[in-house]
Motif scaffolding. Structure first.
Motif, short mmCIF file in Angstrom:
data_model
loop_
_atom_site.label_atom_id
_atom_site.label_comp_id
_atom_site.label_asym_id
_atom_site.label_seq_id
_atom_site.Cartn_x
_atom_site.Cartn_y
_atom_site.Cartn_z
N UNK A 133 0.84 -1.20 0.00
CA UNK A 133 0.00 0.00 0.00
C UNK A 133 0.88 1.25 0.00
N UNK A 134 1.93 1.23 0.82
CA UNK A 134 2.86 2.36 0.84
C UNK A 134 3.57 2.49 -0.50
N UNK A 135 3.79 1.36 -1.16
CA UNK A 135 4.45 1.37 -2.47
C UNK A 135 3.66 2.22 -3.45
N UNK A 136 2.34 2.07 -3.44
CA UNK A 136 1.48 2.82 -4.36
C UNK A 136 1.25 4.24 -3.89
N UNK A 137 1.40 4.50 -2.60
CA UNK A 137 1.17 5.83 -2.06
C UNK A 137 -0.22 5.95 -1.46
N UNK A 138 -0.33 6.63 -0.34
CA UNK A 138 -1.59 6.81 0.36
C UNK A 138 -1.81 8.31 0.57
N UNK A 139 -2.99 8.79 0.21
CA UNK A 139 -3.32 10.20 0.37
C UNK A 139 -3.96 10.43 1.73
N UNK A 140 -3.41 11.36 2.50
CA UNK A 140 -3.93 11.70 3.83
C UNK A 140 -4.44 13.14 3.80
N UNK A 141 -5.72 13.34 4.10
CA UNK A 141 -6.28 14.68 4.23
C UNK A 141 -6.32 15.03 5.71
N UNK A 142 -5.69 16.14 6.09
CA UNK A 142 -5.62 16.56 7.48
C UNK A 142 -6.47 17.81 7.67
N UNK A 143 -7.47 17.72 8.52
CA UNK A 143 -8.29 18.87 8.86
C UNK A 143 -9.01 19.48 7.67
N UNK A 144 -9.14 18.74 6.57
CA UNK A 144 -9.81 19.26 5.40
C UNK A 144 -9.06 20.38 4.71
N UNK A 145 -7.78 20.59 5.06
CA UNK A 145 -7.01 21.71 4.49
C UNK A 145 -5.65 21.31 3.95
N UNK A 146 -4.99 20.38 4.60
CA UNK A 146 -3.65 19.97 4.21
C UNK A 146 -3.70 18.54 3.70
N UNK A 147 -3.05 18.29 2.57
CA UNK A 147 -3.00 16.94 2.00
C UNK A 147 -1.56 16.48 1.93
#
Length: 521
Positions: A123-137
């Motif tokens: 999963x890390x190989x493909x990359x994971x998108x994290x949205x923080x507080x609806x403002x920072x990705x």
């Protein structure tokens, strides 16, 4: 976890990206994809401490993210993010766990919120998108610790491992006279590679001529490339120099070389072999001094089998071959490319100020949800398609405080969504009975990794279950005499020994070697 279980499980090297020749281990990293201050996009923090078994905390105030070539880093510093940290914890086999404190920054992964996720290495190989507080990705992915991060980009935007390999190969071959074949999908930036080769070569002061062979009229392709004498064909009212002679002393870039007609292929082969061209209508050769760089997205090997491309020409063109990665293989670069093109469009409109708002509480110009969609898109048209999407977004959002997605773009982005690897779903260890544990261990031939995946629990949880079971042995429970006797009775067959002794295969193999009994295969 007890020391006994730790001793029984062999330590695996951190997984490596497929096809990667880097010798350094891969480490998880966080790259800024979207931030209220667009200038911060591309900043990175490597979670190297996880490799040493230590956790990493992420909050508004820590850690410090840095850009290529900058020695001083900055925290995320968005006022809407909590000071209470998220925690990244190491997991076996190169995976990691993300835990979110209640009341802290909200986190969205794969479109859903939650309090904890376990991410497998693939999963890390493909990359994971994290949205923080609806403002920072942030993009959670993996990087090689010794990967090149040079401020000298060679004119190519991005800092992914795949693009770094391209830059390395450009530097290795740029000053040589060998012809170069650049392969890659349409729109992936093959001409940028050709220009970089020219700019880093001794021919940099000479001309750089770019020709799309696929757009040349078939009946005129030879004269366009090699020149023609006056009267050589109907309409040839004057002599034509041709692209080869125009590039004398410099570099000639032939894009879509797989589209070359058969007669042009023969002439190209002759030029590469002799350094001479015959203008159409002339029987006298003209010596040329040209470094040839060709590019194609066509399967030339298949065209050769079909009789549509000459094998000797492929061998001549590919004195050195460079593979340009597709954009979907360099997700870390999508945000940098997006903002690079956006700045160009906003400069033309006089609205570049939108990328750097003075108010720290202002909403990001690139909404977090849109940034996530851009990363999740498959980009079949590669960088060229991304540039078109940026232009569409910027023009459609003129005068708006934030980017807006119109109906046509909504349909385009919705039609090519990349399959997002998801965090591993887990069972509670208490749900696994001792009988089920023993059955699955036997079904998996005592492979602990496979057993953990089959049961839907973490490796750490599996170790604890094994450690607590009075009916399951580990290699540490076996005497040297018992292992030696079993080795000889099974004639060194490791699988047979695992079935008889019912212990971890890896740990048993290591113990057999320690006892000097043989390779045990």
């Amino acid at each position: 976890m007890s020391q006994r279980i730790l001793d029984d499980v062999s330590t695996a090297s951190p997984p490596r990206r497929g096809g990667d020749s880097q010798s350094a281990p891969l480490a998880p990293a966080l790259t800024l994809v979207s931030h209220p201050l667009a200038s911060r996009v591309g900043e990175r923090y490597v979670l190297e401490a996880l490799l040493a078994g230590r956790e990493v905390a992420l909050s508004r105030n820590e850690p410090l993210f840095t850009r290529v070539g900058e020695g001083v880093g900055r925290p995320l510093a968005d006022p809407f993010l909590s000071r209470r940290p998220l925690r990244f914890l190491p997991r076996p086999e190169g995976g990691l766990r993300l835990e979110v404190d209640a009341g802290g920054t909200s986190v969205v992964v794969g479109g859903a919120g939650g309090g904890a996720w376990d991410f497998r290495p693939e999963v890390l190989e493909a990359g994971v998108t994290l949205e923080l507080g609806g403002r920072v990705v942030l993009l959670l992915h993996r990087v090689a610790l010794d990967a090149e991060r040079s401020a000298d980009t060679l004119g190519m935007v991005g800092q992914s491992l795949a693009l770094g390999r391209v830059r390395t190969r450009v530097r290795q071959v740029a000053d040589l006279e060998v012809p170069v074949l650049v392969r890659g999908e349409t729109g992936s930036g093959k001409e940028l590679v050709a220009r970089a080769l020219h700019q880093r070569s001794p021919r940099r002061r000479g001309p750089f001529i770019s020709v799309n062979v696929g757009t040349l009229a078939r009946e005129l392709a030879a004269s366009e490339l090699f020149g023609a004498q006056r009267g050589a064909y109907t309409g040839a009212s004057q002599s034509r120099e041709g692209f080869f002679r125009a590039a004398h002393g410099g570099t000639l870039f032939l894009d879509e070389v797989g589209e070359a007609p058969p007669e042009v292929q023969v002439a190209l082969l002759r030029v590469l072999e002799t350094g001479e061209v015959f203008p159409v209508g002339s029987h006298t050769p003209v010596v040329t001094d040209v470094r040839l760089v060709a590019a194609t997205d066509a399967p030339l090997e298949e065209l050769i089998e079909q009789g549509r491309f000459r094998a000797p020409l492929l061998h001549r063109l590919s004195g050195y071959t460079l593979q340009m990665p597709a954009l979907r293989e360099r997700r870390e670069d999508i945000a940098l490319l997006f903002h690079h093109f956006a700045r160009q469009e906003l400069d033309a409109l006089g609205e570049a100020w939108r990328l750097e708002p003075e108010d720290p509480y202002a909403e990001p110009w690139l909404p977090a949800s849109l940034a996530t969609r851009l990363l999740d898109f498959d980009w079949p048209g590669n960088v060229r398609q991304l540039r078109n999407v940026v232009r569409q977004l910027v023009i459609s959002s003129r005068g708006q405080p934030r980017l807006q997605v119109d109906a046509s773009l909504e349909a385009e982005l919705g039609s090519g969504k990349r399959e997002e690897p998801v965090a591993q779903t887990r069972r509670k260890p208490a749900e696994v009975s001792e009988r089920e544990l023993l059955e699955v261990l036997r079904e998996c031939s005592w492979d602990l990794k496979g057993t953990a995946e089959r049961l839907g629990i973490t490796r750490a949880s599996l170790y604890n279950l094994v450690d607590r079971s009075p009916h399951i042995r580990t290699v540490k429970d076996l005497s040297a005499e018992e292992i030696s006797r079993c080795f000889h009775e099974c004639a060194g067959d490791l699988d047979a020994m695992v079935q008889r002794l019912e212990v971890s295969r890896r740990a048993l193999q290591r113990r057999v070697r320690e006892l000097g009994l043989g390779p045990a295969e």
